[in-house]
Design an enzyme around this catalytic site. Structure first.
Site, mmCIF file in Angstrom:
data_model
loop_
_atom_site.group_PDB
_atom_site.id
_atom_site.type_symbol
_atom_site.label_atom_id
_atom_site.label_comp_id
_atom_site.label_asym_id
_atom_site.label_seq_id
_atom_site.Cartn_x
_atom_site.Cartn_y
_atom_site.Cartn_z
ATOM 1 N N GLY A 80 0.825 -1.201 0.000
ATOM 2 C CA GLY A 80 0.000 0.000 0.000
ATOM 3 C C GLY A 80 0.856 1.247 0.000
ATOM 4 N N GLY A 81 0.185 2.351 -0.097
ATOM 5 C CA GLY A 81 0.888 3.627 -0.063
ATOM 6 C C GLY A 81 0.312 4.450 1.056
ATOM 7 C CB SER A 95 5.361 2.748 -1.258
ATOM 8 O OG SER A 95 5.057 3.808 -2.125
ATOM 9 C CB VAL A 96 3.621 -0.223 3.166
ATOM 10 C CG1 VAL A 96 3.941 -1.336 4.157
ATOM 11 C CG2 VAL A 96 3.395 1.087 3.892
ATOM 12 C CG ASP A 104 -2.632 11.085 11.163
ATOM 13 O OD1 ASP A 104 -3.754 11.585 10.956
ATOM 14 O OD2 ASP A 104 -1.885 10.691 10.254
ATOM 15 N N GLY A 130 0.924 8.138 3.763
ATOM 16 C CA GLY A 130 1.225 9.555 3.785
ATOM 17 C C GLY A 130 2.563 9.907 3.192
ATOM 18 C CG PHE A 131 5.146 11.071 5.398
ATOM 19 C CD1 PHE A 131 4.504 12.168 4.858
ATOM 20 C CD2 PHE A 131 5.220 10.961 6.780
ATOM 21 C CE1 PHE A 131 3.942 13.128 5.671
ATOM 22 C CE2 PHE A 131 4.659 11.920 7.604
ATOM 23 C CZ PHE A 131 4.015 13.006 7.047
#
Ligand SMILES: *[C@@H]1O[C@H](CO)[C@@H](O)[C@H](O)[C@H]1NC(C)=O
Ligand SMILES: *[C@@H]1O[C@H](CO)[C@@H](O)[C@H](O)[C@H]1NC(C)=O
Ligand SMILES: *[C@@H]1O[C@H](CO)[C@@H](O)[C@H](O)[C@H]1NC(C)=O
Ligand SMILES: *[C@@H]1O[C@H](CO)[C@@H](O)[C@H](O)[C@H]1NC(C)=O
Ligand SMILES: *[C@@H]1O[C@H](CO)[C@@H](O)[C@H](O)[C@H]1NC(C)=O
Length: 834
Positions: free
Chosen positions: A523-524, A529-530, A642, A526-527
């Site tokens: 996934g992608g 990609s994973v 957050d 905030g800062f």
């Protein structure tokens, strides 16, 4: 690059002169020495090698090649030379000498210079026979013993440790002979001379201590309670080896055994004074650090040297004070900062070379430069009878050896000579106390002209809370267009103390390998990609987050590594490690097979993935527990800042884990400092953010409430907001709040239709009430997370919440407000303007 990491990486880079082919032997006997720099001994189990080595880190640095050769022991199977012991740190073999290891005529083991036949180093024991042999044993101990009787040992390397604690060796005192075995750091990454830090035991009280230059205690381990030292409870954890402590009439020592004999563990006192335990990971071809003490390098006494300021959040962490320059950048690069920084301009010479303190000349022209918010230097001298800062500065100016003063609650303090151990305190309250002002004496020329500092003009909107609330809603609606956008968070949070749970420092290449070159994207965020990755044995799945190489990524990186390393809870995602190399920033987490809550709630791929009600309830309770822990359960209060479905991950059993501490703030225990810079995600932001007011952990409560509504509806709250005509009546939180007050109306119809009515209505009502309490406009009306847990678990009754006033107002309960932008500011009026 965090310093410890650098040390570990550098140690790894020391290159090794590759062995020439020779039959491995573990023994030096008379007439059969080790000649030349490439011959070596290998222990019978092949684990350890003894030989000559030349530390050389030129691939990484611009230093010229090192002329010194040492005799040392290292792990045979670790290709990156990591000296575990060195014999002749104080007397290296200097080029062009050719060393030989031999048994001398008196039976001692010696290093000879073959070109001159002079003795460079000797065991200097008193063997009762010259028929001796030196054997490298299976535990890495080099012993000099009788060649006929192996129990007759005259000397052993375990009695003279350098910076490494071998498994099976003893650290401590032999009370009978007065032998004190202690770890001594090395002078630098290449210089094997003893450094300033020692780790050992007190002969009398048996307490383990890390000490600087034999004088200043840095860390004490406390008393042994039979299992661990009182101040180091992590000793019994699964991470560290099994320790044994003995204190009797004859000796006091600590020893340990490896749980796995073949494991290559490194228990070492680093060049910078930080002790660490690492394990060699064959798969990663690197040392993985599991534990370090002190946890933060700036807490190691004088690690940056004199006239520096140490800042754990800076990179590099050591910097010179104003008016000073690095004494030797080459030494600094090699980790040797004992000389710290030196003055650019000498102080006014009124005391004169020949003057001897005579006050013939006028007052010195030196000035003081203020360093703000620091932990004051070591060795203060208190001056009585001073009533003001001015007096105090005069006292300092009046003595030529005085280098700084401070005037605070403790009165006037002055320092003479070198200023050491100054640390930058973090203004956000993550440090004990807020630091003090230190006035450093400089030559007038070095004091920057007193440029007036601009006053911080924070956001100053003189409007009511309602205005702020409206702004929240306005921002919320921007979600459509700016989905996933972030507000910038403020300065990097400071490091919190405590913990002691190590986080692993990975190399980029290893993570590249672990993720198969970042091929499986999960996934992608905030800062960045994973990606999915596999560690070590390939059975440990991890999620590797690669942060964008920008400022935000850097901020998130530092925030995560500094805050998550100290917290552990079943409902918080575990940070396994990180990588920080050049501009590469990666975070490694435990893998969460069920992804994140937003995927399960909003992005249903097919109907079979609908999250049933009991799981939703379980998630609500788990997240509440995780937040309650963050707010009150761990040592310092942490505000996540957050909370949203994207940051709630689920493990195989759908146990929720709060993730993404990139915006988290660690506050001091007293909670005396709060944050004012807005951070978080639109749609989940509490109203008080907008006003630039100080916020508390109640901002997380608000965001959590918003997430609860989404758990109930299975839809984003923001997707039901209509800016048009100011119609908010369809805004789900408002619908819920109003429905609760309408007797006769069933709450069940509000639940996600995908559940087809299969929900526990009692739980639905409870969760609706809790959610409404959580999003109350005033933070004082919102419950604490610990109370939320009680409510959801049915341990306390939840009262009927009022309809959040703000929502009601906006939705037309009263005349619709008007809001418009006036030169960039949002202005709200309660009345229709004409
Ligand atoms: C060395 O190890 C081998 C087995 O690997 C063993 O047979 C031998 O006895 C050992 N030698 C000594 C001196 O311990
Ligand atoms: C051991 O000492 C004897 C005399 O004490 C001497 O003759 C002999 O050479 C020595 N052995 C070695 C290997 O130096
Ligand atoms: C071997 O040395 C040990 C220790 O010095 C001693 O106790 C033992 O008696 C010696 N054995 C023989 C056979 O000499
Ligand atoms: C360490 O202590 C010795 C004597 O106690 C002193 O001479 C030396 O200057 C100290 N080293 C440093 C770096 O301060
Ligand atoms: C300056 O201070 C040092 C340390 O306190 C002291 O030993 C010395 O006598 C002082 N010198 C003068 C001139 O006062």
């Amino acid at each position: 690059m965090p310093h410890l990491l650098r040390v570990v990486v550098l140690v790894g880079l020391l290159s090794l002169q590759q062995p020439s082919c020779s039959a491995a032997t573990d023994t030096v006997s008379p007439g059969n020495g080790l000649a030349g720099s490439s011959s070596r001994l290998v222990s019978n189990n092949s684990k350890f090698t003894l030989g000559f080595f030349k530390p050389d880190i030129t691939p990484f640095h611009h230093t010229t090649s090192n002329p010194n050769t040492y005799l040392g022991i290292w792990f045979s199977k670790v290709p990156k030379l990591t000296p575990l012991w060195s014999a002749n740190g104080d007397s290296p073999v200097v080029d062009p000498a050719i060393p030989e290891l031999a048994i001398s005529g008196d039976g001692n083991l010696v290093i000879l210079d073959q070109t001159t036949n002079s003795v460079i180093w000797s065991t200097r024991a008193n063997p009762t026979t010259n028929a001796t042999v030196a054997v490298l044993l299976n535990d890495g101990n080099l012993v000099l013993r009788s060649s006929v009787n192996s129990s007759d040992v005259f000397w052993q390397s375990f009695d003279y440790p350098t910076d490494t604690f071998f498994a099976g060796a003893k650290i401590g005192w032999d009370k009978a002979t007065g032998l004190n075995r202690r770890l001594v750091s090395r002078k630098s990454l290449v210089d094997q001379r003893p450094g300033l830090y020692t780790l050992g035991f007190d002969r009398d009280d048996g307490i383990g201590r890390l000490v600087w230059n034999s004088t200043v205690e840095i860390v004490s381990a406390g008393k042994w309670n039979g299992q661990y030292f009182s101040l180091a409870p992590e000793m019994i954890g699964p991470v560290l080896p099994a320790f044994t402590f003995v204190n009797n009439d004859q000796e006091v020592y600590l020893t340990y055994t490896l749980r796995d004999e073949t494991a290559m563990a490194l228990t070492q006192l680093g060049v910078d004074g930080q002790a660490f335990v690492g394990v060699w990971m064959e798969e990663l071809q690197d040392w993985l650090v599991h534990y370090r003490q002190p946890v933060h390098l700036c807490d190691t006494y004088a690690t940056c040297g004199p006239f520096t300021v140490c800042d754990d959040t800076a990179d590099p962490i050591c910097g010179c004070m104003k008016g000073f320059s690095v004494s030797s950048s080459v030494d600094w690069e090699l980790g040797d900062r004992r000389d710290g920084c030196v003055r650019n301009t000498p102080l006014d010479d009124v005391c004169g070379s020949g003057g001897g303190g005579s006050k013939t000349a006028a007052a010195p022209t030196d000035r003081f430069y203020a360093v703000q918010r620091v932990r004051l230097p070591h060795g203060a001298e208190t001056v009585q009878a001073t009533t003001s800062g001015d007096d105090c500065s005069q006292v300092c100016l009046g003595n030529c050896s005085c280098t700084a003063y401070s005037y605070g609650t403790g009165g006037c303090s002055v320092w003479h000579g070198k200023l050491t151990n100054v640390k930058q305190q973090q203004s956000d309250g993550s440090d004990d106390g807020n630091g003090e002002m230190l006035y450093v004496r400089l030559a007038a020329k070095d004091v920057p002209s007193a440029a007036r500092k601009k006053k911080n003009s924070g956001i100053s909107i003189g409007a009511s809370a309602a205005v702020f609330g409206l702004m929240v809603l306005a921002l919320m609606m921007m979600v459509w267009r700016r989905k996933g956008q972030w507000f910038s968070c403020s300065r990097t949070p400071g490091n919190a103390r405590g913990g002691g749970i190590g986080v692993i420092a990975f190399r980029y290449a290893d993570l590249q390998r672990a993720t198969k070159n970042f091929s499986e994207k999960l996934g992608g965020g905030g800062f960045g990609s994973v990606f999915k990755g596999y560690l070590g044995d390939s059975f440990t799945m991890v999620a590797v987050k690669r942060l964008d190489g920008n400022h935000q990524g850097e901020k998130q990186f530092r925030a995560e590594v500094s805050s998550i390393g100290i917290i552990q809870h079943i409902n918080l995602v575990k940070l396994i490690g990180f990588c920080c190399e050049g501009d590469k920033r990666l975070l490694v987490y435990e893998y969460m097979p069920k992804h994140s809550l937003d995927v399960l709630l909003f992005k249903k791929a097919s109907s079979d993935t609908v999250l049933d009600w009991s799981l939703r309830y379980q998630i609500a309770v788990g997240v509440a527990r995780g937040l309650a822990y963050l707010h009150t359960g761990c040592r310092d209060c942490i505000i996540h800042c957050d909370i949203k479905p994207e940051n709630i991950l689920l493990d195989a059993a759908f146990v929720p884990k709060i993730a993404d501490f990139g915006m988290a703030k660690v506050l001091g225990r007293e909670f005396s400092h709060a944050i004012t810079t807005m951070r978080g995600t639109i749609g989940y932001l509490a109203p008080e953010w907008i006003g630039g007011e100080a916020v508390t952990s109640k901002v997380d409560v608000y965001s959590y409430g918003m997430v609860l509504f989404e758990l109930i509806s299975g839809r984003r709250n923001s997707s039901q907001v209509y800016l048009k005509d100011g119609d908010f009546s369809e805004f789900f939180p408002l619908k819920v709040a109003r429905r609760l007050h309408q007797s006769g109306e069933t709450i069940g119809s509000l639940v996600d239709e995908n559940l087809h009515g299969e929900a526990n209505l009692e739980e639905v009502e409870r969760i609706c009430k809790v959610a409404c309490w959580c999003i109350q406009e005033s933070e004082l009306d919102r419950p604490a997370m610990a109370e939320v847990v009680q409510f959801l678990e049915g341990l306390s009754k939840v009262d009927m919440p009022p309809v959040p006033r703000l929502l009601n107002t906006i939705a037309g309960g009263s005349p619709a407000p008007v809001y418009y932008l006036d030169s960039g500011e949002l202005v709200v009026s309660d009345k229709q303007s004409e």
